[in-house]
Motif scaffolding. Structure first.
Motif, PDB file in Angstrom:
ATOM      1  N   SER A   1      12.609  65.409 -17.976  1.00 53.29           N
ATOM      2  CA  SER A   1      11.369  66.015 -17.593  1.00 53.29           C
ATOM      3  C   SER A   1      10.909  67.017 -18.427  1.00 53.29           C
ATOM      4  O   SER A   1      11.439  67.910 -19.053  1.00 53.29           O
ATOM      5  CB  SER A   1      11.710  66.774 -16.272  1.00 53.29           C
ATOM      6  OG  SER A   1      12.022  65.756 -15.011  1.00 53.29           O
TER       7      SER A   1
ATOM      8  N   ASP B   1      10.521  57.807 -16.720  1.00 58.33           N
ATOM      9  CA  ASP B   1      11.758  57.044 -15.880  1.00 58.33           C
ATOM     10  C   ASP B   1      12.542  56.488 -17.046  1.00 58.33           C
ATOM     11  O   ASP B   1      11.989  56.051 -18.403  1.00 58.33           O
ATOM     12  CB  ASP B   1      10.775  55.722 -15.273  1.00 58.33           C
ATOM     13  CG  ASP B   1      10.003  56.112 -14.051  1.00 58.33           C
ATOM     14  OD1 ASP B   1      10.423  57.024 -13.533  1.00 58.33           O
ATOM     15  OD2 ASP B   1       8.989  55.408 -13.879  1.00 58.33           O
ATOM     16  N   GLY B   2      13.933  56.222 -16.638  1.00 62.43           N
ATOM     17  CA  GLY B   2      14.922  55.641 -17.619  1.00 62.43           C
ATOM     18  C   GLY B   2      15.162  56.250 -18.877  1.00 62.43           C
ATOM     19  O   GLY B   2      15.610  55.846 -19.608  1.00 62.43           O
TER      20      GLY B   2
ATOM     21  N   HIS C   1       7.791  63.669 -15.190  1.00 60.47           N
ATOM     22  CA  HIS C   1       9.145  62.940 -15.063  1.00 60.47           C
ATOM     23  C   HIS C   1       8.914  61.720 -15.683  1.00 60.47           C
ATOM     24  O   HIS C   1       8.221  60.649 -15.076  1.00 60.47           O
ATOM     25  CB  HIS C   1       9.391  62.850 -13.664  1.00 60.47           C
ATOM     26  CG  HIS C   1       9.441  64.317 -12.882  1.00 60.47           C
ATOM     27  ND1 HIS C   1      10.176  65.227 -13.306  1.00 60.47           N
ATOM     28  CD2 HIS C   1       8.734  64.550 -11.863  1.00 60.47           C
ATOM     29  CE1 HIS C   1       9.842  66.282 -12.277  1.00 60.47           C
ATOM     30  NE2 HIS C   1       8.981  65.830 -11.405  1.00 60.47           N
TER      31      HIS C   1
ATOM     32  N   ARG D   1      14.320  65.385 -13.603  1.00 63.95           N
ATOM     33  CA  ARG D   1      15.066  64.366 -14.089  1.00 63.95           C
ATOM     34  C   ARG D   1      15.532  64.697 -15.605  1.00 63.95           C
ATOM     35  O   ARG D   1      14.845  65.598 -16.171  1.00 63.95           O
ATOM     36  CB  ARG D   1      14.339  63.124 -13.998  1.00 63.95           C
ATOM     37  CG  ARG D   1      13.828  62.876 -12.578  1.00 63.95           C
ATOM     38  CD  ARG D   1      13.000  61.629 -12.621  1.00 63.95           C
ATOM     39  NE  ARG D   1      12.020  61.417 -11.559  1.00 63.95           N
ATOM     40  CZ  ARG D   1      11.218  60.328 -11.519  1.00 63.95           C
ATOM     41  NH1 ARG D   1      11.049  59.653 -12.673  1.00 63.95           N
ATOM     42  NH2 ARG D   1      10.368  60.147 -10.416  1.00 63.95           N
TER      43      ARG D   1
ATOM     44  N   GLY E   1       5.999  59.099 -17.448  1.00 63.61           N
ATOM     45  CA  GLY E   1       5.444  59.403 -16.254  1.00 63.61           C
ATOM     46  C   GLY E   1       3.925  59.868 -16.133  1.00 63.61           C
ATOM     47  O   GLY E   1       3.441  60.231 -17.458  1.00 63.61           O
TER      48      GLY E   1
ATOM     49  N   GLU F   1       5.915  62.116  -4.280  1.00 62.26           N
ATOM     50  CA  GLU F   1       6.643  62.599  -5.505  1.00 62.26           C
ATOM     51  C   GLU F   1       7.286  63.682  -5.298  1.00 62.26           C
ATOM     52  O   GLU F   1       6.963  64.745  -4.383  1.00 62.26           O
ATOM     53  CB  GLU F   1       5.701  62.735  -6.593  1.00 62.26           C
ATOM     54  CG  GLU F   1       4.996  61.350  -6.870  1.00 62.26           C
ATOM     55  CD  GLU F   1       3.872  61.435  -8.106  1.00 62.26           C
ATOM     56  OE1 GLU F   1       3.992  62.227  -8.953  1.00 62.26           O
ATOM     57  OE2 GLU F   1       3.105  60.601  -8.131  1.00 62.26           O
TER      58      GLU F   1
ATOM     59  N   SER G   1      13.198  54.494 -21.926  1.00 65.93           N
ATOM     60  CA  SER G   1      12.220  55.643 -21.467  1.00 65.93           C
ATOM     61  C   SER G   1      10.761  54.970 -21.312  1.00 65.93           C
ATOM     62  O   SER G   1      10.167  54.482 -22.091  1.00 65.93           O
ATOM     63  CB  SER G   1      12.082  56.924 -22.516  1.00 65.93           C
ATOM     64  OG  SER G   1      13.431  57.445 -22.655  1.00 65.93           O
ATOM     65  N   ARG G   2      10.088  55.509 -20.158  1.00 60.91           N
ATOM     66  CA  ARG G   2       8.799  55.265 -19.983  1.00 60.91           C
ATOM     67  C   ARG G   2       7.940  56.524 -19.460  1.00 60.91           C
ATOM     68  O   ARG G   2       8.650  57.038 -18.335  1.00 60.91           O
ATOM     69  CB  ARG G   2       8.489  54.229 -18.876  1.00 60.91           C
ATOM     70  CG  ARG G   2       9.104  52.638 -19.527  1.00 60.91           C
ATOM     71  CD  ARG G   2       9.141  51.800 -18.475  1.00 60.91           C
ATOM     72  NE  ARG G   2       9.825  51.988 -16.915  1.00 60.91           N
ATOM     73  CZ  ARG G   2      11.188  51.944 -16.881  1.00 60.91           C
ATOM     74  NH1 ARG G   2      11.909  51.476 -17.770  1.00 60.91           N
ATOM     75  NH2 ARG G   2      11.670  52.351 -15.844  1.00 60.91           N
TER      76      ARG G   2
END
Length: 428
Positions: free
Chosen positions: A243, A196-197, A194, A240, A205, A235, A202-203
């Motif tokens: 993903s 983030d952002g 997943h 998301r 996971g 978690e 975007s980062r």
């Protein structure tokens, strides 16, 4: 519009709610043989006319095969956990009016909504799937979507077969949780990442493994290892936008319905292509005008196709200038392009010389920016933010390795994995 294996009364409705789309990475918009029926490169999940979700209900502890057969013949969905020859735990599932279920796997049997086969490293389907045994499970996973806002989609390992059963045998990795409910993992596992952002900031996971009951765990030591990882406290298996789901042979990208509304479209990518061609880029050697083929791209090279020296990014037409005589020529790629080292006539840098192809799968773009960069070594062209994102996103490879790949063809990327394109405009 709805799932292909609907009940007879599950007819398409006008303007159905779109939960999202699953896109197989590596096919650049469509399978090489074309998207047909349930076998396609992307699958849209719509709210069904009639809910088909299920939820756990009764738990049976059985001691004889006859007892197990009696429970399984009741026509309800169930998950069977074989603990020993003399003990099986069967969890029956009952109808859930609040969810829709979609199943993904290699099997072409009717319970599977989205048929997924192994993706080869060059983005081309194998001509004969029987040559190499598939590592994707016949009933790999299921996605359960809430029918009410915010339409949360959750992923679970394993899918129900034609007998409405999920069977975890004696050798399968399984356990009883502290709250008493049984759970387990599939042979090669269902891995999820997943971000983030996504897509604006975007980062990446951490890659995790999803259990049959939808809990999240750290990865096993190897892909099919006998011991599960530790529980990832806090978690969730809720997907998301952005993903990634890895089925050990194919990686799927999940885009939410809302995320797709913000993503570029094929029409937008076509407009970018026409804008690029309208600038009339030229080959510095042959002085011919270059042009990207129309979308979706053909699988054969065209006369005015742009080529690039990957080391420096200078764009040319196809020519024979600068071939290196020393060493053996590298094997040719599937489209006939040679990965032999060539010398750029503009800057004298030496490296692979390959044709450029526009990325045609809008779902993998993280923005609608101009196609200014190419992925290395395949030559797929897209925006700078898109090449950077995928070059920094390692995907599962083999039993315990990870590597970044091109989202358009699944070729393993080099380091840094992309190059900025340098076009020469017309001289007139």
């Amino acid at each position: 519009m709805n799932s292909p294996n609907q009940d007879e009364d599950d007819v398409p409705v006008k303007d159905p709610i779109k939960y999202g789309e699953l896109v197989i990475l590596g096919y650049n918009g469509s399978l090489p043989t074309g998207d047909r029926g349930r076998r396609k490169s992307h699958f849209a999940l719509y709210r069904r006319a009639k809910a088909n979700g299920v939820k756990p209900s009764t738990v049976h502890i059985l001691t004889t095969p006859q007892d197990s057969k009696a429970v399984n013949s009741r026509g309800q969905h169930s998950i069977s956990f074989t603990l020993s020859r003399n003990q099986t735990v069967v969890v029956e599932y009952c109808h859930d009016n609040n969810t829709d279920m979609f199943q993904i796997g290699r099997s072409t049997e009717s319970p599977i909504d989205f048929v997924v086969t192994d993706t080869s490293g060059g983005g081309k389907e194998g001509e004969d799937p029987s040559v190499a045994p598939s590592t994707i499970s016949r009933f790999a996973c299921r996605v359960v979507c809430e029918r009410s806002p915010p339409y949360t989609a959750r992923i679970y390992a394993a899918g129900f077969d034609s007998s409405k059963n999920i069977f975890l045998g004696e050798k399968a990795t399984k356990w009883k949780n502290p709250d008493g409910h049984m759970d387990g993992l599939t042979t090669n596992g269902v891995l999820v990442m997943h971000p983030d952002g996504f897509p604006e900031d975007s980062r990446q996971g951490l890659w995790r493994e999803i259990s049959v009951c939808g809990d999240v765990y750290a990865l096993r030591e190897t892909r099919s290892g006998p011991t599960r990882g530790t529980l990832a406290e806090g978690e969730s298996s809720a997907l998301r936008d952005g993903s990634l789901v890895d089925l050990c042979g194919a990686t799927l990208l999940w885009r939410t319905g809302e995320g797709l509304l913000r993503a570029p479209t094929i029409r937008h990518l076509e407009a970018l292509r026409q804008e690029l061609n309208a600038a009339r880029p030229q080959c510095p050697v042959g002085l011919s005008t270059l042009a990207f083929p129309s979308l979706p791209r053909s699988h054969s090279l065209e006369e005015r196709q742009p080529w690039v020296y990957l080391t420096c990014g200078h764009v040319h037409g196809r020519h024979d200038w600068g071939q290196r005589s020393e060493g053996q020529e590298a094997p040719r790629d599937g489209d006939g392009s040679s990965l032999a080292r060539r010398e750029c006539p503009l800057c004298r840098s030496v490296g692979p010389y390959v044709p450029l192809w526009l990325g045609c799968e809008p779902a993998v773009y993280v923005d609608a920016g101009a196609p200014t960069h190419a992925l290395v070594p395949c030559g797929h062209v897209c925006s700078e933010r898109t090449v950077r994102y995928w070059a920094e996103t390692p995907l599962p490879h083999g039993t315990h390795a990870f590597r970044p790949v091109c989202p358009f063809c699944s070729s393993a990327l080099g380091t840094p994995g992309w190059t900025r394109l340098i076009f020469q405009g017309p001289i007139d």
